[in-house]
Scaffold this motif. Structure first.
Motif, PDB file in Angstrom:
ATOM      1  N   PRO A 237      51.525  32.844  39.750  1.00 37.53           N
ATOM      2  CA  PRO A 237      50.768  33.225  40.949  1.00 37.53           C
ATOM      3  C   PRO A 237      51.360  34.496  41.577  1.00 37.53           C
ATOM      4  O   PRO A 237      52.551  34.805  41.406  1.00 37.53           O
ATOM      5  CB  PRO A 237      50.948  32.025  41.884  1.00 37.53           C
ATOM      6  CG  PRO A 237      51.480  30.918  41.025  1.00 37.53           C
ATOM      7  CD  PRO A 237      52.256  31.587  39.946  1.00 37.53           C
ATOM      8  N   THR A 238      50.520  35.208  42.314  1.00 39.22           N
ATOM      9  CA  THR A 238      50.957  36.432  42.996  1.00 39.22           C
ATOM     10  C   THR A 238      50.324  36.441  44.379  1.00 39.22           C
ATOM     11  O   THR A 238      49.273  37.048  44.577  1.00 39.22           O
ATOM     12  CB  THR A 238      50.537  37.684  42.207  1.00 39.22           C
ATOM     13  OG1 THR A 238      49.122  37.659  42.001  1.00 39.22           O
ATOM     14  CG2 THR A 238      51.222  37.746  40.855  1.00 39.22           C
ATOM     15  N   LEU A 239      50.970  35.824  45.332  1.00 44.05           N
ATOM     16  CA  LEU A 239      50.380  35.727  46.666  1.00 44.05           C
ATOM     17  C   LEU A 239      50.703  36.925  47.544  1.00 44.05           C
ATOM     18  O   LEU A 239      49.940  37.248  48.453  1.00 44.05           O
ATOM     19  CB  LEU A 239      50.835  34.439  47.352  1.00 44.05           C
ATOM     20  CG  LEU A 239      50.031  33.190  46.965  1.00 44.05           C
ATOM     21  CD1 LEU A 239      50.475  32.627  45.638  1.00 44.05           C
ATOM     22  CD2 LEU A 239      50.096  32.129  48.047  1.00 44.05           C
ATOM     23  N   ALA A 240      51.805  37.612  47.285  1.00 43.41           N
ATOM     24  CA  ALA A 240      52.198  38.724  48.152  1.00 43.41           C
ATOM     25  C   ALA A 240      51.108  39.776  48.246  1.00 43.41           C
ATOM     26  O   ALA A 240      50.842  40.325  49.327  1.00 43.41           O
ATOM     27  CB  ALA A 240      53.493  39.352  47.633  1.00 43.41           C
ATOM     28  N   VAL A 246      51.096  43.773  53.796  1.00 44.81           N
ATOM     29  CA  VAL A 246      51.481  44.816  52.852  1.00 44.81           C
ATOM     30  C   VAL A 246      50.246  45.588  52.403  1.00 44.81           C
ATOM     31  O   VAL A 246      49.136  45.050  52.358  1.00 44.81           O
ATOM     32  CB  VAL A 246      52.219  44.243  51.621  1.00 44.81           C
ATOM     33  CG1 VAL A 246      53.513  43.562  52.038  1.00 44.81           C
ATOM     34  CG2 VAL A 246      51.333  43.272  50.841  1.00 44.81           C
ATOM     35  N   GLY A 247      50.473  46.843  52.048  1.00 40.49           N
ATOM     36  CA  GLY A 247      49.393  47.653  51.523  1.00 40.49           C
ATOM     37  C   GLY A 247      49.182  47.390  50.050  1.00 40.49           C
ATOM     38  O   GLY A 247      50.127  47.089  49.323  1.00 40.49           O
ATOM     39  N   THR A 248      47.948  47.496  49.599  1.00 38.04           N
ATOM     40  CA  THR A 248      47.603  47.297  48.197  1.00 38.04           C
ATOM     41  C   THR A 248      46.907  48.551  47.683  1.00 38.04           C
ATOM     42  O   THR A 248      45.827  48.889  48.181  1.00 38.04           O
ATOM     43  CB  THR A 248      46.683  46.078  48.020  1.00 38.04           C
ATOM     44  OG1 THR A 248      47.324  44.919  48.571  1.00 38.04           O
ATOM     45  CG2 THR A 248      46.379  45.838  46.551  1.00 38.04           C
ATOM     46  N   PRO A 249      47.508  49.275  46.741  1.00 36.39           N
ATOM     47  CA  PRO A 249      46.875  50.492  46.225  1.00 36.39           C
ATOM     48  C   PRO A 249      45.456  50.219  45.735  1.00 36.39           C
ATOM     49  O   PRO A 249      45.196  49.241  45.038  1.00 36.39           O
ATOM     50  CB  PRO A 249      47.792  50.893  45.064  1.00 36.39           C
ATOM     51  CG  PRO A 249      49.131  50.334  45.440  1.00 36.39           C
ATOM     52  CD  PRO A 249      48.813  49.030  46.121  1.00 36.39           C
ATOM     53  N   GLY A 250      44.549  51.095  46.116  1.00 39.33           N
ATOM     54  CA  GLY A 250      43.155  50.944  45.715  1.00 39.33           C
ATOM     55  C   GLY A 250      42.344  50.060  46.636  1.00 39.33           C
ATOM     56  O   GLY A 250      41.133  49.907  46.442  1.00 39.33           O
ATOM     57  N   PHE A 251      43.000  49.468  47.650  1.00 45.75           N
ATOM     58  CA  PHE A 251      42.299  48.575  48.574  1.00 45.75           C
ATOM     59  C   PHE A 251      42.574  48.999  50.017  1.00 45.75           C
ATOM     60  O   PHE A 251      43.530  48.526  50.642  1.00 45.75           O
ATOM     61  CB  PHE A 251      42.745  47.121  48.366  1.00 45.75           C
ATOM     62  CG  PHE A 251      42.204  46.477  47.128  1.00 45.75           C
ATOM     63  CD1 PHE A 251      41.042  45.732  47.163  1.00 45.75           C
ATOM     64  CD2 PHE A 251      42.864  46.628  45.918  1.00 45.75           C
ATOM     65  CE1 PHE A 251      40.534  45.150  46.022  1.00 45.75           C
ATOM     66  CE2 PHE A 251      42.370  46.045  44.762  1.00 45.75           C
ATOM     67  CZ  PHE A 251      41.194  45.308  44.815  1.00 45.75           C
ATOM     68  N   PRO A 252      41.754  49.916  50.562  1.00 45.54           N
ATOM     69  CA  PRO A 252      41.878  50.210  51.998  1.00 45.54           C
ATOM     70  C   PRO A 252      41.720  48.924  52.810  1.00 45.54           C
ATOM     71  O   PRO A 252      41.216  47.914  52.310  1.00 45.54           O
ATOM     72  CB  PRO A 252      40.711  51.171  52.251  1.00 45.54           C
ATOM     73  CG  PRO A 252      40.375  51.746  50.910  1.00 45.54           C
ATOM     74  CD  PRO A 252      40.677  50.666  49.912  1.00 45.54           C
ATOM     75  N   THR A 285      54.627  39.163  42.294  1.00 44.20           N
ATOM     76  CA  THR A 285      54.150  39.701  43.567  1.00 44.20           C
ATOM     77  C   THR A 285      52.916  40.589  43.408  1.00 44.20           C
ATOM     78  O   THR A 285      52.083  40.641  44.295  1.00 44.20           O
ATOM     79  CB  THR A 285      55.234  40.538  44.263  1.00 44.20           C
ATOM     80  OG1 THR A 285      55.507  41.708  43.490  1.00 44.20           O
ATOM     81  CG2 THR A 285      56.516  39.724  44.455  1.00 44.20           C
ATOM     82  N   ASP A 286      52.804  41.335  42.310  1.00 46.85           N
ATOM     83  CA  ASP A 286      51.727  42.309  42.100  1.00 46.85           C
ATOM     84  C   ASP A 286      51.645  43.279  43.268  1.00 46.85           C
ATOM     85  O   ASP A 286      50.556  43.763  43.623  1.00 46.85           O
ATOM     86  CB  ASP A 286      50.385  41.602  41.883  1.00 46.85           C
ATOM     87  CG  ASP A 286      49.358  42.505  41.205  1.00 46.85           C
ATOM     88  OD1 ASP A 286      49.766  43.500  40.569  1.00 46.85           O
ATOM     89  OD2 ASP A 286      48.151  42.218  41.315  1.00 46.85           O
ATOM     90  N   THR A 287      52.774  43.569  43.858  1.00 43.26           N
ATOM     91  CA  THR A 287      52.851  44.396  45.065  1.00 43.26           C
ATOM     92  C   THR A 287      53.836  45.540  44.845  1.00 43.26           C
ATOM     93  O   THR A 287      54.907  45.320  44.277  1.00 43.26           O
ATOM     94  CB  THR A 287      53.298  43.542  46.269  1.00 43.26           C
ATOM     95  OG1 THR A 287      52.329  42.514  46.484  1.00 43.26           O
ATOM     96  CG2 THR A 287      53.451  44.367  47.531  1.00 43.26           C
TER      97      THR A 287
END
Length: 380
Positions: A237-240, A246-252, A285-287
């Motif tokens: 799982p990657t909940l972060a 937190v900011g996510t690249p590609g997701f304003p 994390t995928d963060t």
């Protein structure tokens, strides 16, 4: 000296202990006051010694999202080197890179191995293999590799392995025969297969085709959870990445609220079920590490608040369980004599108060080499 150990993370040894590091290895673990002598000692009273943390789903460099450096390989490499340092700053001593632009993670891995810089132990996934689903040529500075059909899949998996990939990473949607081909070819080269799969249809396909890890797994159901109980396939799982903190690249901000909020709701329900069923969950994390550096411990926070996970269980996921999922439980992941000295010291008792993990560690040992977070990287 005088460091506190948590039994579940230290082969059953708890209480106050003295730990000797020699040649990058944990040479001995003994009761505090044992009289061990060393060239350099640290009094760790009030601190807990943990195995170094893992991030089983990260991307070494998100810099390709920034247009001004998008077409500069040297800048991408330099930015990735900075990321390597930040992983250590946050106590993360082993990572599994799940796709990086220009396969830069493989270059950083080589630089670390050659002693050009300090960084985490790295397992790299090359470029992410994804089905052709858009017109035009792919952006060569993204981390995607497009495939169409089984013959194409054979060639591309071989090329990624030849390019240094420790893992083969697949995106869905993908045809069953394409996934089956990828698994067959990867296994021929002794490479595990990791698949990005949120939707139930593709989670089932992953299990049917025998991949090694299911990444995210947001909409997993009771039937799939039951099928994972034999431990041959693991869920990471990657909940972060779903946190508004937190900011996510590609997701304003607006798009993240619209697209990722439903995923967080699904994770809160379904990953909680997987946890309560006793699955050995990986820790990812995928963060971007730059965001984790800004909000330390965000994955611990999310698993605690949204899935109700117990403190010790989260610590196990972030250390021993992730090491076992990678197949290196006999190398690292536990505070035990004979294992690699990947260790962190934190102030407080994280097994009793997980918020201890919401700040950076006091000290980090990567292969026995000391790093003090926030200072210049150098071996001591």
């Amino acid at each position: 000296k005088n460091c506190r150990l948590i039994p579940e993370l230290s082969a059953g040894t708890g209480g106050s202990a003295d730990v000797l590091i020699s040649d990058g290895i944990i040479a001995s673990v003994s009761g505090a006051g044992s009289g061990l002598s060393a060239k350099r000692t640290f009094d760790c009273t009030g601190m807990t010694l943990l195995p170094g943390l893992f991030d089983l789903h990260t991307h070494m460099n998100w810099a390709y999202h920034l247009g001004e450096i998008r077409l500069n390989d040297f800048t991408i490499f330099r930015e990735a080197m900075k990321s390597a340092r930040l992983f250590l700053d946050n106590g993360i001593t082993t990572i599994r890179d799940m796709g990086s632009p220009r396969r830069v993670a493989s270059a950083v891995k080589s630089a670390i191995a050659e002693g050009l810089c300090l960084g985490p132990r790295m397992f790299t996934g090359g470029l992410i293999i994804t089905p052709v689903n858009r017109p035009g040529d792919p952006d060569p500075y993204n981390f995607l590799r497009f495939v169409s059909g089984c013959d194409d899949m054979i060639r591309i998996v071989r090329e990624e392995v030849g390019g240094g990939a420790d893992y083969v990473k697949l995106y869905t949607p993908i045809l069953p025969e394409e996934m089956e081909t990828a698994v067959r070819v990867a296994k021929a080269y002794h490479r595990p297969v990791a698949v990005h799969a949120h939707d139930l249809e593709y989670i089932r396909m992953c299990i049917d085709k025998g991949v090694d890890t299911i990444e995210h797994g947001s909409y997993i159901d009771d039937g799939c959870i039951e099928r994972l109980r034999d431990g041959r396939i693991h869920l990471v799982p990657t909940l972060a990445v779903l946190s508004p903190l937190v900011g996510t690249p590609g997701f304003p901000t607006e798009r993240k609220a619209a697209v990722l909020a439903p995923l967080l709701k699904a994770n809160s329900v379904n990953i909680t079920k997987a946890y309560k069923a006793g699955l050995k969950l990986g820790f990812g994390t995928d963060t971007p590490i730059e965001e984790i550096n800004r909000v330390p411990g965000i994955e611990f926070r999310m698993r605690s608040e949204h899935c109700g996970m117990k403190n010790v269980d989260m610590l196990l996921q972030a250390t021993r369980y992730s090491a076992e999922i990678l197949g290196i439980g006999d190398v690292t992941g536990t505070v035990r004599e004979g294992l690699c000295a990947d260790l962190i010291l934190v102030s407080g008792r994280p097994d009793e108060d997980i918020s201890v993990m919401y700040r950076k560690p006091e000290m980090v040992f990567a292969g026995g080499k000391l790093h003090i977070p926030g200072t210049e990287l150098k071996a001591e």
